[in-house]
Write an enzyme that holds these catalytic residues in place. Sequence first.
Site, PDB file in Angstrom:
ATOM      1  N   LYS A 233       0.818  -1.221   0.000  1.00 37.29           N
ATOM      2  CA  LYS A 233       0.000   0.000   0.000  1.00 37.29           C
ATOM      3  C   LYS A 233       0.845   1.261   0.000  1.00 37.29           C
ATOM      4  O   LYS A 233       2.022   1.242   0.358  1.00 37.29           O
ATOM      5  CB  LYS A 233      -0.981  -0.028   1.168  1.00 37.29           C
ATOM      6  CG  LYS A 233      -2.118  -1.009   0.879  1.00 37.29           C
ATOM      7  CD  LYS A 233      -3.319  -0.805   1.731  1.00 37.29           C
ATOM      8  CE  LYS A 233      -4.426  -1.752   1.227  1.00 37.29           C
ATOM      9  NZ  LYS A 233      -5.466  -1.945   2.235  1.00 37.29           N
TER      10      LYS A 233
ATOM     11  N   ARG B 226      -3.767  -9.901   4.656  1.00 37.59           N
ATOM     12  CA  ARG B 226      -4.184  -9.950   3.240  1.00 37.59           C
ATOM     13  C   ARG B 226      -3.001  -9.460   2.416  1.00 37.59           C
ATOM     14  O   ARG B 226      -2.611  -8.298   2.539  1.00 37.59           O
ATOM     15  CB  ARG B 226      -5.417  -9.055   3.062  1.00 37.59           C
ATOM     16  CG  ARG B 226      -6.021  -9.078   1.668  1.00 37.59           C
ATOM     17  CD  ARG B 226      -7.254  -8.181   1.612  1.00 37.59           C
ATOM     18  NE  ARG B 226      -7.862  -8.210   0.287  1.00 37.59           N
ATOM     19  CZ  ARG B 226      -7.456  -7.460  -0.734  1.00 37.59           C
ATOM     20  NH1 ARG B 226      -6.455  -6.610  -0.585  1.00 37.59           N
ATOM     21  NH2 ARG B 226      -8.049  -7.556  -1.906  1.00 37.59           N
TER      22      ARG B 226
HETATM   23  C1  9MG Z   1     -10.255  -5.291  -1.089  1.00 36.10           C
HETATM   24  N1  9MG Z   1      -9.266  -4.746  -0.185  1.00 36.10           N
HETATM   25  C2  9MG Z   1      -8.254  -3.904  -0.489  1.00 36.10           C
HETATM   26  N2  9MG Z   1      -7.548  -3.584   0.610  1.00 36.10           N
HETATM   27  C3  9MG Z   1      -8.153  -4.255   1.628  1.00 36.10           C
HETATM   28  C4  9MG Z   1      -7.909  -4.343   3.006  1.00 36.10           C
HETATM   29  O1  9MG Z   1      -6.943  -3.647   3.589  1.00 36.10           O
HETATM   30  N3  9MG Z   1      -8.700  -5.125   3.748  1.00 36.10           N
HETATM   31  C5  9MG Z   1      -9.724  -5.819   3.182  1.00 36.10           C
HETATM   32  N4  9MG Z   1     -10.500  -6.581   3.977  1.00 36.10           N
HETATM   33  N5  9MG Z   1     -10.007  -5.772   1.879  1.00 36.10           N
HETATM   34  C6  9MG Z   1      -9.231  -5.001   1.130  1.00 36.10           C
END
Ligand code: 9MG
Length: 279
Positions: free
Chosen positions: A224, A258
């Site tokens: 990110k 994730r």
């Molecule tokens: C779809 N998506 C993109 N970034 C995300 C994040 O930080 N958490 C979750 N649950 N979905 C995300």
Amino acid sequence: MRGMTTLRCGRHALDLTRPRVMGILNVTPDSFSDGGCHFDRERALDHARRMLADGADLVDVGGESTRPGAAPVDEADELARVIPVIDELAREGALVSVDTMKPAVMRAAVAAGAAMINDVNALRLPGALEAAASTDAAVCLMHMRGAPRTMQEAPRYDDVAAEVRDFLVERAQACEAMGIARERIVLDPGFGFGKTLAHNLALVRALPELAAAGYPVLAGLSRKSTLGAITGRPAGERLAASLAAALAAVARGASIVRVHDVRETVDALKVWVAVGGAG
Ligand code: 9MG
């Protein structure tokens, strides 16, 4: 409050006594860090199988980009992108999550075999709570300020950690009131979704307080822009930063991370667990 040790996800039970890895599968032409390279269905499936072979515990399939500035996608297009991929992966036995805000996509995805609904909008669209409640899937409730197109326009909070936690607990209670068992609910502070660098850092530091609410926490920091702001590196060169962020999150109580880089994250977490985790 003591954390939950098993997440109920449809026919799957995800043991959370060790940190789990959710691999990201963007089936979109415009996703922010992989440039839409998994838009082709067969390539998407190959990539998902690779992540599972590398140790992903679940795969999050999304057909609508949520990167800052992204435009909404038509329901029919989103369904056409994600359903065949979910159907095939679920047939192969994978634990599949669907990344969507749309009630119709939630229902169709679970019918096709998805066992988790990952909603960056925390089931706030009309009909979304009802759609999730009509299934046996787990739900990941994420905090987002605004909408993807505008969310990074000068976000402001008085106390970001408390506001995010209160919002998520309120959404979890709304789910429970609709009949979604506590054992099916995951909370996510939504790093980068209507937050500045300072907000994101405050939220990482406050993960223990969010975890103390008693629901498992999912953290998504992989590649990110916050990591770009800290390191000065573009999205494709944020592997080391993403690993550090994943470890920082699990050390503060996140149960699921994730990520794009599954193999490296799985290795990093194996070492973290082997040395005794948070100690
Ligand atoms: C779809 N998506 C993109 N970034 C995300 C994040 O930080 N958490 C979750 N649950 N979905 C995300």
